[in-house]
Design an enzyme around this catalytic site. Structure first.
Site, mmCIF file in Angstrom:
data_model
loop_
_atom_site.group_PDB
_atom_site.id
_atom_site.type_symbol
_atom_site.label_atom_id
_atom_site.label_comp_id
_atom_site.label_asym_id
_atom_site.label_seq_id
_atom_site.Cartn_x
_atom_site.Cartn_y
_atom_site.Cartn_z
ATOM 1 N N GLU A 1 60.855 61.587 61.160
ATOM 2 C CA GLU A 1 60.493 62.200 62.565
ATOM 3 C C GLU A 1 61.080 63.647 62.633
ATOM 4 O O GLU A 1 60.385 64.417 63.422
ATOM 5 C CB GLU A 1 60.795 61.114 63.521
ATOM 6 C CG GLU A 1 59.893 59.920 63.330
ATOM 7 C CD GLU A 1 60.269 58.850 64.515
ATOM 8 O OE1 GLU A 1 59.517 58.370 65.017
ATOM 9 O OE2 GLU A 1 61.364 58.432 64.079
ATOM 10 N N GLU B 1 59.176 51.635 60.135
ATOM 11 C CA GLU B 1 59.972 50.921 61.385
ATOM 12 C C GLU B 1 59.082 49.437 61.716
ATOM 13 O O GLU B 1 59.699 48.489 61.819
ATOM 14 C CB GLU B 1 59.626 51.474 62.554
ATOM 15 C CG GLU B 1 60.387 52.876 62.702
ATOM 16 C CD GLU B 1 59.912 54.111 61.989
ATOM 17 O OE1 GLU B 1 60.517 55.136 62.421
ATOM 18 O OE2 GLU B 1 58.953 53.921 61.195
#
Length: 263
Positions: free
Chosen positions: A117, A137
């Site tokens: 990210e 995730e």
């Protein structure tokens, strides 16, 4: 204990190194907070014109959020986890995305979760051939929390992003290049030199103009084309009366190399 982020300055370039190699440079809360502190400092330092972010050691850029730490926050309750973990990470990546000086990620190894990210959020990224990326995730039962559900689709397209988000599969730096997540793949030993070379290509130009371009692009991505064109016009109007614009024009007319002052 060592600082979780190291700072070094070489000329007009600042180097920020994620420094938890024994934890694969996982982003604990202290790391996120220190990154923000450094960015605040670097934004106000006129000598710093480009920032390069990399990871300590040869194994990882960053393996993502510190699972042990944010698992504890989740155990304390959703509101606490959102404030301590989600908002903290989103503020960090949003700060990088909107930073008015170019930020280059030099991805030297694993870039999972929050590490991926950061790569999505910064303006430019170069990856070592040893780098490996993932949006894992889903493997621990949560969605991405530092902006991954929003920035990756904007970079790669909805279907390609969803494949990565819903499978958690790893992907290579070549695939990251194809997806638009990074700008270039280089041999591992050439990673930092390549990042510095890119920084120097930017440093040839006016920092005032660079800041205006970053602002127009970052803000324009989230609005209609008409609103984006208005932002572009506003940035031109803000910059056109600067000394750097006059210098750039005069240098071109006089067939000489411009000398910019950042004003």
């Amino acid at each position: 204990m060592s600082d979780p982020v190291l700072f070094e300055m070489k000329g007009n370039i600042a180097f920020l190194t994620l420094n938890r190699p024994e934890k694969l440079n996982a982003l604990n809360y202290a790391t996120n907070d220190l990154l923000l502190q450094f960015l605040d400092h670097l934004e106000d330092d006129p000598e710093i014109r480009v920032v390069i972010i990399t990871g300590a050691g040869d194994r990882a850029f960053s393996a993502g959020g510190d699972i042990h730490e944010f698992s504890g926050s989740i155990s304390e309750g959703t509101e606490i986890a959102v404030k301590a973990f989600v908002r903290r990470g989103q503020v960090m990546t949003a700060r990088m995305e909107a930073f008015r000086k170019p930020i280059i990620a030099a991805v030297n190894g694993i870039a999972f979760g929050g590490g991926c990210e950061i790569t999505e959020a910064v303006h430019l990224a170069i990856a070592s051939e040893r780098a490996v990326f993932a949006k894992p995730e889903i493997n621990i039962g949560i969605p991405p929390t530092f902006g991954g559900t929003q920035r990756l689709p904007r970079l790669a397209g909805r279907k390609r992003a969803l494949e990565l988000l819903l499978t958690g599969d790893t992907f290579s730096p070549i695939r990251a290049l194809e997806l638009g997540l990074i700008n270039k793949v280089v041999p591992h030993d050439e990673l930092l030199p390549a990042a510095v070379e890119l920084a120097n290509r930017i440093l040839r130009h006016s920092s005032v103009t660079a800041a205006g371009i970053i602002t127009a692009v970052t803000r324009g991505l989230n609005v209609t084309i008409a609103e984006g064109l208005q932002m572009e016009s506003e940035q031109f109007a803000r910059i056109a009366s600067s000394r750097d614009t006059r210098e750039g024009l005069d240098a071109w007319i006089e067939r000489r190399t411009p000398v910019y002052t950042g004003n």
